[in-house]
Scaffold this motif. Structure first.
Motif, PDB file in Angstrom:
ATOM      1  N   GLU A 267      53.678  44.779 120.907  1.00 22.07           N
ATOM      2  CA  GLU A 267      52.316  43.764 120.805  1.00 22.07           C
ATOM      3  C   GLU A 267      51.262  44.090 120.108  1.00 22.07           C
ATOM      4  OE1 GLU A 267      50.837  40.868 124.117  1.00 22.07           O
ATOM      5  OE2 GLU A 267      50.792  42.840 124.488  1.00 22.07           O
ATOM      6  N   HIS A 268      51.013  45.497 119.872  1.00 20.49           N
ATOM      7  CA  HIS A 268      50.083  46.035 119.024  1.00 20.49           C
ATOM      8  C   HIS A 268      50.172  45.797 117.393  1.00 20.49           C
ATOM      9  CE1 HIS A 268      53.491  49.209 119.124  1.00 20.49           C
ATOM     10  NE2 HIS A 268      53.076  49.251 117.890  1.00 20.49           N
ATOM     11  N   LEU A 269      51.409  45.470 116.952  1.00 25.03           N
ATOM     12  CA  LEU A 269      51.473  45.021 115.597  1.00 25.03           C
ATOM     13  C   LEU A 269      50.725  43.730 115.500  1.00 25.03           C
ATOM     14  CD1 LEU A 269      55.222  46.423 114.927  1.00 25.03           C
ATOM     15  CD2 LEU A 269      52.964  47.469 114.442  1.00 25.03           C
ATOM     16  N   PRO A 270      50.387  43.508 114.208  1.00 23.20           N
ATOM     17  CA  PRO A 270      49.707  42.095 113.926  1.00 23.20           C
ATOM     18  C   PRO A 270      50.807  41.055 113.952  1.00 23.20           C
ATOM     19  CG  PRO A 270      49.724  43.588 111.953  1.00 23.20           C
ATOM     20  CD  PRO A 270      50.122  44.398 113.034  1.00 23.20           C
ATOM     21  N   GLY A 271      52.060  41.180 113.537  1.00 22.78           N
ATOM     22  CA  GLY A 271      52.925  40.251 113.026  1.00 22.78           C
ATOM     23  C   GLY A 271      52.595  39.904 111.631  1.00 22.78           C
ATOM     24  N   PRO A 272      53.711  39.079 111.028  1.00 19.68           N
ATOM     25  CA  PRO A 272      53.539  38.775 109.667  1.00 19.68           C
ATOM     26  C   PRO A 272      52.388  37.543 109.553  1.00 19.68           C
ATOM     27  CG  PRO A 272      55.440  37.713 110.700  1.00 19.68           C
ATOM     28  CD  PRO A 272      54.872  38.645 111.665  1.00 19.68           C
ATOM     29  N   SER A 273      51.757  37.434 108.356  1.00 16.73           N
ATOM     30  CA  SER A 273      50.628  36.543 108.055  1.00 16.73           C
ATOM     31  C   SER A 273      51.156  35.190 107.712  1.00 16.73           C
ATOM     32  CB  SER A 273      49.592  37.145 107.295  1.00 16.73           C
ATOM     33  OG  SER A 273      50.398  37.197 105.822  1.00 16.73           O
ATOM     34  N   GLY A 274      50.454  34.099 107.468  1.00 16.25           N
ATOM     35  CA  GLY A 274      51.012  33.126 107.011  1.00 16.25           C
ATOM     36  C   GLY A 274      51.576  32.965 105.391  1.00 16.25           C
ATOM     37  N   LEU A 275      50.963  33.728 104.598  1.00 20.56           N
ATOM     38  CA  LEU A 275      51.380  33.953 103.207  1.00 20.56           C
ATOM     39  C   LEU A 275      52.845  34.905 103.103  1.00 20.56           C
ATOM     40  CD1 LEU A 275      48.348  35.068 101.389  1.00 20.56           C
ATOM     41  CD2 LEU A 275      49.730  32.860 100.827  1.00 20.56           C
ATOM     42  N   ASP A 276      52.674  35.789 104.274  1.00 21.21           N
ATOM     43  CA  ASP A 276      54.130  36.551 104.319  1.00 21.21           C
ATOM     44  C   ASP A 276      55.311  35.776 104.702  1.00 21.21           C
ATOM     45  OD1 ASP A 276      55.936  38.646 104.177  1.00 21.21           O
ATOM     46  OD2 ASP A 276      55.250  39.689 106.193  1.00 21.21           O
ATOM     47  N   ASP A 277      54.935  34.737 105.619  1.00 24.06           N
ATOM     48  CA  ASP A 277      56.052  33.832 106.042  1.00 24.06           C
ATOM     49  C   ASP A 277      56.396  32.802 104.882  1.00 24.06           C
ATOM     50  OD1 ASP A 277      55.791  34.515 108.766  1.00 24.06           O
ATOM     51  OD2 ASP A 277      54.481  32.712 109.225  1.00 24.06           O
ATOM     52  N   LEU A 278      55.456  32.285 104.177  1.00 26.38           N
ATOM     53  CA  LEU A 278      55.752  31.464 103.177  1.00 26.38           C
ATOM     54  C   LEU A 278      56.735  32.442 102.053  1.00 26.38           C
ATOM     55  CD1 LEU A 278      52.474  29.624 102.342  1.00 26.38           C
ATOM     56  CD2 LEU A 278      54.783  28.488 103.122  1.00 26.38           C
ATOM     57  N   LYS A 279      56.205  33.565 101.551  1.00 30.30           N
ATOM     58  CA  LYS A 279      57.087  34.405 100.584  1.00 30.30           C
ATOM     59  C   LYS A 279      58.346  34.740 101.189  1.00 30.30           C
ATOM     60  CE  LYS A 279      54.155  37.955  99.128  1.00 30.30           C
ATOM     61  NZ  LYS A 279      53.946  39.184  99.048  1.00 30.30           N
ATOM     62  N   MET A 280      58.459  35.000 102.536  1.00 28.08           N
ATOM     63  CA  MET A 280      59.888  35.292 102.960  1.00 28.08           C
ATOM     64  C   MET A 280      60.697  34.001 102.876  1.00 28.08           C
ATOM     65  SD  MET A 280      61.349  37.966 104.124  1.00 28.08           S
ATOM     66  CE  MET A 280      63.372  37.965 104.424  1.00 28.08           C
ATOM     67  N   LEU A 281      60.082  32.962 103.334  1.00 30.25           N
ATOM     68  CA  LEU A 281      61.230  31.702 103.243  1.00 30.25           C
ATOM     69  C   LEU A 281      61.604  31.394 101.659  1.00 30.25           C
ATOM     70  CD1 LEU A 281      59.090  29.653 105.660  1.00 30.25           C
ATOM     71  CD2 LEU A 281      61.413  30.170 105.974  1.00 30.25           C
ATOM     72  N   ALA A 282      60.392  31.695 100.857  1.00 31.88           N
ATOM     73  CA  ALA A 282      60.875  31.482  99.500  1.00 31.88           C
ATOM     74  C   ALA A 282      62.032  32.485  99.113  1.00 31.88           C
ATOM     75  CB  ALA A 282      59.655  31.393  98.633  1.00 31.88           C
ATOM     76  N   VAL A 283      61.613  33.682  99.219  1.00 35.10           N
ATOM     77  CA  VAL A 283      62.661  34.736  98.703  1.00 35.10           C
ATOM     78  C   VAL A 283      63.894  34.587  99.307  1.00 35.10           C
ATOM     79  CG1 VAL A 283      63.026  37.258  98.547  1.00 35.10           C
ATOM     80  CG2 VAL A 283      60.388  36.488  98.049  1.00 35.10           C
ATOM     81  N   SER A 284      63.933  34.209 100.511  1.00 30.51           N
ATOM     82  CA  SER A 284      65.339  33.796 101.001  1.00 30.51           C
ATOM     83  C   SER A 284      66.077  32.714 100.498  1.00 30.51           C
ATOM     84  CB  SER A 284      65.159  33.377 102.665  1.00 30.51           C
ATOM     85  OG  SER A 284      64.599  34.601 103.254  1.00 30.51           O
ATOM     86  N   ARG A 285      65.275  31.618  99.905  1.00 32.08           N
ATOM     87  CA  ARG A 285      65.792  30.791  99.024  1.00 32.08           C
ATOM     88  C   ARG A 285      66.544  31.390  97.900  1.00 32.08           C
ATOM     89  NH1 ARG A 285      69.001  27.048  99.925  1.00 32.08           N
ATOM     90  NH2 ARG A 285      70.052  28.685  98.622  1.00 32.08           N
ATOM     91  N   LEU A 286      65.574  32.158  97.231  1.00 35.04           N
ATOM     92  CA  LEU A 286      65.876  32.597  95.910  1.00 35.04           C
ATOM     93  C   LEU A 286      67.136  33.601  96.060  1.00 35.04           C
ATOM     94  CD1 LEU A 286      62.143  33.070  94.647  1.00 35.04           C
ATOM     95  CD2 LEU A 286      64.140  31.585  93.649  1.00 35.04           C
ATOM     96  N   MET A 287      67.047  34.478  96.921  1.00 39.41           N
ATOM     97  CA  MET A 287      68.004  35.538  97.141  1.00 39.41           C
ATOM     98  C   MET A 287      69.371  35.056  97.579  1.00 39.41           C
ATOM     99  SD  MET A 287      66.809  38.223  95.897  1.00 39.41           S
ATOM    100  CE  MET A 287      68.292  39.341  95.966  1.00 39.41           C
ATOM    101  N   LEU A 288      69.505  34.055  98.361  1.00 37.03           N
ATOM    102  CA  LEU A 288      70.803  33.569  98.847  1.00 37.03           C
ATOM    103  C   LEU A 288      71.039  32.302  98.347  1.00 37.03           C
ATOM    104  CD1 LEU A 288      69.859  33.910 103.011  1.00 37.03           C
ATOM    105  CD2 LEU A 288      71.315  35.403 101.295  1.00 37.03           C
ATOM    106  N   ASP A 289      71.811  32.711  97.004  1.00 36.83           N
ATOM    107  CA  ASP A 289      72.132  31.513  96.273  1.00 36.83           C
ATOM    108  C   ASP A 289      73.633  30.974  96.507  1.00 36.83           C
ATOM    109  OD1 ASP A 289      73.925  33.535  95.649  1.00 36.83           O
ATOM    110  OD2 ASP A 289      73.428  33.484  93.427  1.00 36.83           O
ATOM    111  N   ASN A 290      74.053  31.460  97.980  1.00 33.67           N
ATOM    112  CA  ASN A 290      75.533  30.788  98.098  1.00 33.67           C
ATOM    113  C   ASN A 290      75.079  30.105  99.755  1.00 33.67           C
ATOM    114  OD1 ASN A 290      75.208  33.332  99.574  1.00 33.67           O
ATOM    115  ND2 ASN A 290      77.028  34.268  98.525  1.00 33.67           N
TER     116      ASN A 290
END
Ligand code: V47
Length: 391
Positions: A267-290
């Motif tokens: 719980e002491h960790l902040p968790g990802p920010s909104g920008l990190d969320d967007l980046k992670m979703l976008a990078v998942s789209r780009l990396m997982l081409d199959n």
């Protein structure tokens, strides 16, 4: 554009597969607009302006768990305050309510209950099938499947366990329990849970049996950017294998799950920010081409960010949900529901066409609680590979 992204952009435009280094560069870049634009391009190639959603019901049958993962606020020990367990009759009653409300899917997962017998799980599936035969049952993470193999004394016969569950009514596997495919992160944050090799073996077996499955990555805790990309590449490799071996089953969707710290040992960790969320979703789209689909789970990403994420590679939002107990922000109770009108409005406002889908991404035609599906699935090209999506 961030100059480091230039060669990656060229590959994306040419439909070439990105390397692990490209993934690390993308996640390391602060140029969120260029990353979003590239992911949006791939998303649009695959799905045009379509954004999928589904009418479903999540059900967490028990929070009693033999494990004590540090990121998890859901688990309780038997007899502990707040520990609960649904009877198979209660699950069937919930299925009847879901079907009456027009749901097409039940998503069922729970803790690794140390005392429930294997028959509880098959009876649960049979009970739902009897009570609500049209509901697709997407149930049990790979972690639960391994647990069920152990309690039925068939640790080495995952195929047999999955076959029994399929015969009882299991329709597909959800993507949970993958966390981060890395031994250091495993040992620090979820020691005792199965490792990546077992998680992937379960999904491989499911694919062989013709079951579709999903995949997740739990990010924003103690993992590194390199760990995230390695995880995505391992999923991509497993999907290559499923496709090249010609199995009827394969991964349909990646669901990147942002770590929700509330109530957990981390719980002491902040968790990802909104920008990190967007980046992670976008990078998942780009990396997982199959992978055909990238899903935002609004319970964790919020509906507001899920709406925005449609422009960052996401083509699917899960779902009406109704009940959810695994993560609760600000201690809301288990009732976490969004209406169809609100989901559709979010999609339309973002500039996309909302399409209701079933679990297998077939288009749903609906008249109130009554529905039918299109039945066809078209093949779409992603990168160099062929994947499937509903018409
Ligand atoms: O397995 C647990 C993760 C998963 C936390 O397949 C947490 O369609 C964030 O897998 N913060 C369950 N995540 C959710 C899941 C899922 C959701 C929606 C759709 C699908 C699908 C799958 O949630 C767990 C675990 O990996 N989790 N605790 C937490 N504190």
């Amino acid at each position: 554009m961030d100059p480091k992204l230039q060669p990656i952009a060229e590959k994306v435009h040419a439909g070439e597969r990105l390397s692990e280094r490209d993934g690390v560069a993308l996640l390391g870049s602060r140029d969120i607009w260029s990353i979003g634009e590239l992911a949006g391009l791939v998303r649009e190639r695959l799905h045009g302006r379509t954004a999928y959603y589904n009418i479903n019901r999540h059900l967490n049958y028990s929070n009693v768990c033999a494990l004590s993962c540090k990121f998890c606020s859901f688990y309780r020990k038997r007899g502990q305050d707040g520990a609960y367990q649904f009877s198979t009759e209660q699950v069937a009653e919930e299925a009847v309510r879901a079907a009456a409300a027009g749901a097409t899917e039940m998503h069922i997962v729970g803790g690794l209950h140390p005392y429930l017998p294997f028959a509880y799980y098959t009876e649960m599936l049979e009970g739902i099938r009897q009570a609500a035969p049209r509901l697709h049952i997407k149930a049990f993470t790979a972690v639960e499947i391994v647990h069920l193999a152990r309690i039925s004394q068939r640790a080495k016969d995952l195929g047999g366990v999955l076959s029994d569950l399929k015969a009882a009514g299991l329709g597909s596997l959800p993507g949970g329990g993958a966390e981060v495919f890395d031994d250091r992160v495993h040992d620090e944050a979820f020691k005792g849970k199965i490792r990546s090799d077992m998680w992937l073996t379960v999904h491989r077996e499911a694919h062989r049996l013709g079951l579709m499955s999903n995949a997740t990555i739990l990010y924003g805790h103690i993992e590194s950017v390199e760990d995230r990309v390695a995880h995505l590449c391992m999923l991509r490799e497993a999907q290559d294998e499923a496709i090249s071996e010609g199995h009827a089953g394969r991964f349909q969707t990646i669901i990147p799950l942002p770590f929700v710290p509330d109530g957990s040992e981390l719980e002491h960790l902040p968790g990802p920010s909104g920008l990190d969320d967007l980046k992670m979703l976008a990078v998942s789209r780009l990396m997982l081409d199959n992978f055909a689909h990238v899903k935002a789970f609004w319970i964790m990403q919020t509906l507001a960010l899920s709406q925005l994420s449609l422009q960052f590679g996401v083509d699917d939002i899960d779902g009406t949900v109704v009940w959810y107990d695994i993560t609760k922000v600000d201690s809301v109770d288990q009732h976490q529901e969004v209406g169809v009108a609100e989901l559709r409005r979010a999609v339309v406002e973002a500039g996309y066409d909302p399409v209701e889908r079933d679990t297998l991404y077939r288009r749903v035609y609906r008249d109130g609680a009554k529905w039918t599906t299109s039945g066809d699935v078209r093949v779409v090209a992603s990168g160099q590979r062929a994947v499937t999506a509903a018409v």
